[in-house]
Design an enzyme around this catalytic site. Structure first.
Site, PDB file in Angstrom:
ATOM      1  CG  HIS A  54     -35.379  72.806  71.440  1.00  0.00           C
ATOM      2  ND1 HIS A  54     -34.458  71.810  71.331  1.00  0.00           N
ATOM      3  CD2 HIS A  54     -36.483  72.373  70.769  1.00  0.00           C
ATOM      4  CE1 HIS A  54     -34.962  70.808  70.632  1.00  0.00           C
ATOM      5  NE2 HIS A  54     -36.189  71.137  70.271  1.00  0.00           N
ATOM      6  CD  GLU A  56     -30.957  74.285  75.527  1.00  0.00           C
ATOM      7  OE1 GLU A  56     -30.587  73.473  76.378  1.00  0.00           O
ATOM      8  OE2 GLU A  56     -31.928  74.078  74.760  1.00  0.00           O
ATOM      9  CB  CYS A  85     -30.984  69.021  70.940  1.00  0.00           C
ATOM     10  SG  CYS A  85     -31.530  70.537  70.112  1.00  0.00           S
ATOM     11  CB  CYS A  88     -29.981  73.928  71.360  1.00  0.00           C
ATOM     12  SG  CYS A  88     -31.777  74.129  71.257  1.00  0.00           S
TER      13      CYS A  88
END
Length: 171
Positions: A54, A56, A85, A88
């Site tokens: 991801h 982040e 999400c 994250c």
């Protein structure tokens, strides 16, 4: 209303998302800013275990594990092309990011709800948690995601008609 600096930082995050898109990856990008200076960029990288790939997450690792990296990310603002999400969001809270600005909301897995009522957070986060704002350059982010999902559908992949993010992006 966003400042020109904020739009500039989100433009940089969108550039990272476009790099991911050009590699055939979900186009999500992030930029970590401290004292009006970009310290790291994050994007999907195509690592083997996609659950942890991801923007982040990758940005946090870069910032914290670099040779001169800080002990935490206090004072950092994260600009992300998609609402972080739950995983994250938890990571950003734990690393003490001060502010999160995202372009497009994520009805499929976004974690912004975690900050909607700070009194429901675990005690350690009630008094110190990031602020959050959404909608900055929303349409360019949506456009990149639409391009990705159209290509996936064309190639016979990712055609889940019930996925809330796909519905938002394609609708």
């Amino acid at each position: 209303m966003a400042s020109n600096n904020e739009e500039g930082y989100m433009d940089l995050a969108l550039e990272q998302a476009e790099v991911a898109l050009n590699k055939g990856l979900i186009p999500v990008g992030a930029v970590f800013v401290h004292d009006n200076r970009v310290i790291v960029h994050g994007r999907k990288n195509g690592i083997i275990h996609t659950l942890f790939d991801h923007a982040e997450h990758n940005g946090c690792y870069q910032a914290l594990w670099s040779r001169d990296g800080p002990r935490n990310l206090q004072g950092c603002i994260v600009y992300s092309t998609l609402e972080p999400c739950v995983m994250c969001m938890s990571m950003l809270m734990t690393t003490r990011v001060s502010r999160i600005v995202y372009a497009l909301e994520d009805p499929y897995g976004g974690g912004g709800f975690m900050l909607a009522d700070p009194s429901r957070l675990p005690e350690r986060f009630r008094s110190e948690h990031p602020t959050i704002a959404g909608g900055l350059l929303r349409e360019p982010s949506r456009t990149l995601l639409r391009q990705f999902f159209l290509k996936q559908a064309q190639d016979g992949h990712w055609t889940d008609p019930d996925n809330a993010l796909i519905k938002l992006v394609m609708g």
